[in-house]
Write an enzyme that holds these catalytic residues in place. Sequence first.
Site, PDB file in Angstrom:
ATOM      1  N   ASN A  29     -18.073 -66.522 -14.168  1.00 59.22           N
ATOM      2  CA  ASN A  29     -17.595 -65.591 -13.132  1.00 59.22           C
ATOM      3  C   ASN A  29     -18.746 -64.664 -12.733  1.00 59.22           C
ATOM      4  O   ASN A  29     -18.611 -63.444 -12.720  1.00 59.22           O
ATOM      5  CB  ASN A  29     -16.379 -64.805 -13.656  1.00 59.22           C
ATOM      6  CG  ASN A  29     -15.663 -64.054 -12.553  1.00 59.22           C
ATOM      7  OD1 ASN A  29     -15.722 -64.443 -11.387  1.00 59.22           O
ATOM      8  ND2 ASN A  29     -15.006 -62.977 -12.900  1.00 59.22           N
ATOM      9  N   HIS A  31     -21.839 -62.546 -11.207  1.00 64.14           N
ATOM     10  CA  HIS A  31     -22.165 -61.696 -10.060  1.00 64.14           C
ATOM     11  C   HIS A  31     -23.673 -61.465 -10.087  1.00 64.14           C
ATOM     12  O   HIS A  31     -24.387 -61.973 -10.970  1.00 64.14           O
ATOM     13  CB  HIS A  31     -21.367 -60.396 -10.104  1.00 64.14           C
ATOM     14  CG  HIS A  31     -21.483 -59.642 -11.398  1.00 64.14           C
ATOM     15  ND1 HIS A  31     -22.657 -59.080 -11.828  1.00 64.14           N
ATOM     16  CD2 HIS A  31     -20.568 -59.401 -12.364  1.00 64.14           C
ATOM     17  CE1 HIS A  31     -22.466 -58.503 -12.989  1.00 64.14           C
ATOM     18  NE2 HIS A  31     -21.208 -58.687 -13.352  1.00 64.14           N
ATOM     19  N   HIS A  34     -25.548 -60.819 -13.404  1.00 67.68           N
ATOM     20  CA  HIS A  34     -25.849 -61.978 -14.258  1.00 67.68           C
ATOM     21  C   HIS A  34     -27.029 -62.779 -13.694  1.00 67.68           C
ATOM     22  O   HIS A  34     -27.881 -63.255 -14.438  1.00 67.68           O
ATOM     23  CB  HIS A  34     -24.658 -62.946 -14.310  1.00 67.68           C
ATOM     24  CG  HIS A  34     -23.418 -62.392 -14.914  1.00 67.68           C
ATOM     25  ND1 HIS A  34     -22.304 -62.094 -14.169  1.00 67.68           N
ATOM     26  CD2 HIS A  34     -23.096 -62.109 -16.201  1.00 67.68           C
ATOM     27  CE1 HIS A  34     -21.350 -61.655 -14.971  1.00 67.68           C
ATOM     28  NE2 HIS A  34     -21.797 -61.642 -16.202  1.00 67.68           N
ATOM     29  N   GLN A  58     -13.324 -62.788 -28.631  1.00 66.61           N
ATOM     30  CA  GLN A  58     -13.625 -61.392 -28.268  1.00 66.61           C
ATOM     31  C   GLN A  58     -12.541 -60.783 -27.391  1.00 66.61           C
ATOM     32  O   GLN A  58     -12.685 -59.655 -26.931  1.00 66.61           O
ATOM     33  CB  GLN A  58     -15.005 -61.282 -27.621  1.00 66.61           C
ATOM     34  CG  GLN A  58     -15.143 -61.930 -26.259  1.00 66.61           C
ATOM     35  CD  GLN A  58     -16.599 -61.922 -25.784  1.00 66.61           C
ATOM     36  OE1 GLN A  58     -17.421 -62.700 -26.254  1.00 66.61           O
ATOM     37  NE2 GLN A  58     -16.924 -61.032 -24.864  1.00 66.61           N
ATOM     38  N   GLU A 147     -28.099 -54.289 -19.710  1.00 70.04           N
ATOM     39  CA  GLU A 147     -27.966 -52.937 -20.269  1.00 70.04           C
ATOM     40  C   GLU A 147     -26.615 -52.321 -19.924  1.00 70.04           C
ATOM     41  O   GLU A 147     -26.217 -51.331 -20.508  1.00 70.04           O
ATOM     42  CB  GLU A 147     -29.089 -52.025 -19.726  1.00 70.04           C
ATOM     43  CG  GLU A 147     -30.444 -52.349 -20.310  1.00 70.04           C
ATOM     44  CD  GLU A 147     -31.498 -51.335 -19.909  1.00 70.04           C
ATOM     45  OE1 GLU A 147     -31.234 -50.506 -19.022  1.00 70.04           O
ATOM     46  OE2 GLU A 147     -32.595 -51.403 -20.475  1.00 70.04           O
ATOM     47  N   VAL A 175     -27.612 -53.737 -12.580  1.00 69.55           N
ATOM     48  CA  VAL A 175     -27.699 -53.904 -11.122  1.00 69.55           C
ATOM     49  C   VAL A 175     -26.539 -53.121 -10.511  1.00 69.55           C
ATOM     50  O   VAL A 175     -25.400 -53.221 -10.966  1.00 69.55           O
ATOM     51  CB  VAL A 175     -27.606 -55.394 -10.727  1.00 69.55           C
ATOM     52  CG1 VAL A 175     -27.674 -55.557  -9.213  1.00 69.55           C
ATOM     53  CG2 VAL A 175     -28.732 -56.190 -11.394  1.00 69.55           C
ATOM     54  N   LEU A 183     -22.479 -53.250 -11.010  1.00 68.65           N
ATOM     55  CA  LEU A 183     -21.778 -54.509 -10.721  1.00 68.65           C
ATOM     56  C   LEU A 183     -21.048 -54.985 -11.972  1.00 68.65           C
ATOM     57  O   LEU A 183     -21.562 -54.889 -13.076  1.00 68.65           O
ATOM     58  CB  LEU A 183     -22.767 -55.583 -10.260  1.00 68.65           C
ATOM     59  CG  LEU A 183     -23.519 -55.311  -8.967  1.00 68.65           C
ATOM     60  CD1 LEU A 183     -24.181 -56.594  -8.465  1.00 68.65           C
ATOM     61  CD2 LEU A 183     -22.623 -54.742  -7.874  1.00 68.65           C
ATOM     62  N   SER A 184     -19.838 -55.471 -11.781  1.00 66.28           N
ATOM     63  CA  SER A 184     -19.021 -55.945 -12.903  1.00 66.28           C
ATOM     64  C   SER A 184     -17.959 -56.879 -12.345  1.00 66.28           C
ATOM     65  O   SER A 184     -17.464 -56.666 -11.225  1.00 66.28           O
ATOM     66  CB  SER A 184     -18.338 -54.747 -13.570  1.00 66.28           C
ATOM     67  OG  SER A 184     -17.252 -55.182 -14.365  1.00 66.28           O
ATOM     68  N   SER A 185     -17.596 -57.873 -13.136  1.00 66.93           N
ATOM     69  CA  SER A 185     -16.518 -58.757 -12.659  1.00 66.93           C
ATOM     70  C   SER A 185     -15.201 -57.990 -12.556  1.00 66.93           C
ATOM     71  O   SER A 185     -14.303 -58.363 -11.819  1.00 66.93           O
ATOM     72  CB  SER A 185     -16.370 -59.995 -13.540  1.00 66.93           C
ATOM     73  OG  SER A 185     -16.725 -59.714 -14.846  1.00 66.93           O
TER      74      SER A 185
HETATM   75  O1  PAF Z   1     -21.436 -60.044 -22.068  1.00 69.15           O
HETATM   76  C1  PAF Z   1     -20.791 -61.116 -22.087  1.00 69.15           C
HETATM   77  O2  PAF Z   1     -20.570 -61.764 -21.062  1.00 69.15           O
HETATM   78  C2  PAF Z   1     -20.265 -61.646 -23.403  1.00 69.15           C
HETATM   79  O3  PAF Z   1     -19.820 -60.613 -24.222  1.00 69.15           O
HETATM   80  C3  PAF Z   1     -21.279 -62.546 -24.146  1.00 69.15           C
HETATM   81  C4  PAF Z   1     -22.531 -61.764 -24.566  1.00 69.15           C
HETATM   82  C5  PAF Z   1     -21.675 -63.708 -23.266  1.00 69.15           C
HETATM   83  C6  PAF Z   1     -20.638 -63.103 -25.441  1.00 69.15           C
HETATM   84  O4  PAF Z   1     -19.518 -63.875 -25.163  1.00 69.15           O
END
Ligand code: PAF
Length: 280
Positions: A29, A31, A34, A58, A147, A175, A183-185
């Site tokens: 997903n 943006h 990434h 997680q 970060e 970013v 920016l964030s999903s």
């Molecule tokens: O930041 C993320 O997208 C996730 O926590 C990671 C580091 C890919 C681990 O699943």
Amino acid sequence: MMRIEQLVELRATLRECPRPLGLVPTMGNLHAGHVELARRARETSATVVTTIFVNPTQFGPNEDFDRYPRTLERDEEALASVGTDIVFAPSVDEVYPDGRDTPTRVSVDALADTLCGLDRPGHFDGVATVVTKLFNIVQPELAFFGEKDWQQLTIIRRLAYDLDVPLEIIGVPTVRADDGLALSSRNQYLSEEERARAPKLYQTIEAIRIGLAAGRRDFDSLIARGASELADAGFDVDYVAIRDARTLAEASPETHEFRILAAAQLGGARLIDNVGHRAG
Ligand code: PAF
């Protein structure tokens, strides 16, 4: 660019790949934040491997693992545009062949039991465990993390240090949109009206940074004022914090490297952000 889904195939392919190898772990997903990680990886790595894996361990029981957007084809186009060599997109069974409740887990307790970890018990153990697995699966020389998730980055740096993982972790600056919003999903969950208010989170931590840069050390009042300004702007505040950037301990007058962090709910989105200040 090739997509690999099986671990044995990845291992065989990586044996032939030029080094250094740069790893960009993601949950897809993607943006522009990434894509910036992959672009930075491309600058310094002879081979770039981006992983796309929505890691179930997680997510808490009330979090959105099933609803988490899976956008593999669009993600691959974005990664191809910055020159990723390999996309590793395994299934859950491939990563957790004996089920997700593995008896071995990686915990970085002191860094995980604070800030975002308080509201998301077990979250950072899931992150630390899957990132350790990815380090062992891919065996990169370099690994790139944003970060924006400062607590996550701090935990990953610590586990690599404590477990002697032979790689260098590169933190890539956040970013931001033109108005400052990181920016964030999660931003996609904001209504138009909430999106217009969302940059207040960044403005708030930035105001604290400016206060620290001007020599203020009245941490409690800086925090209280930031939190009340966010509440006034309609945020449901989880925390505003001023911490030591490396240990995440509460800042003291002796702290040199500060991180100002905040998390708050705005409508349907839980937003996080952070900025740094190094005392001269
Ligand atoms: O930041 C993320 O997208 C996730 O926590 C990671 C580091 C890919 C681990 O699943």
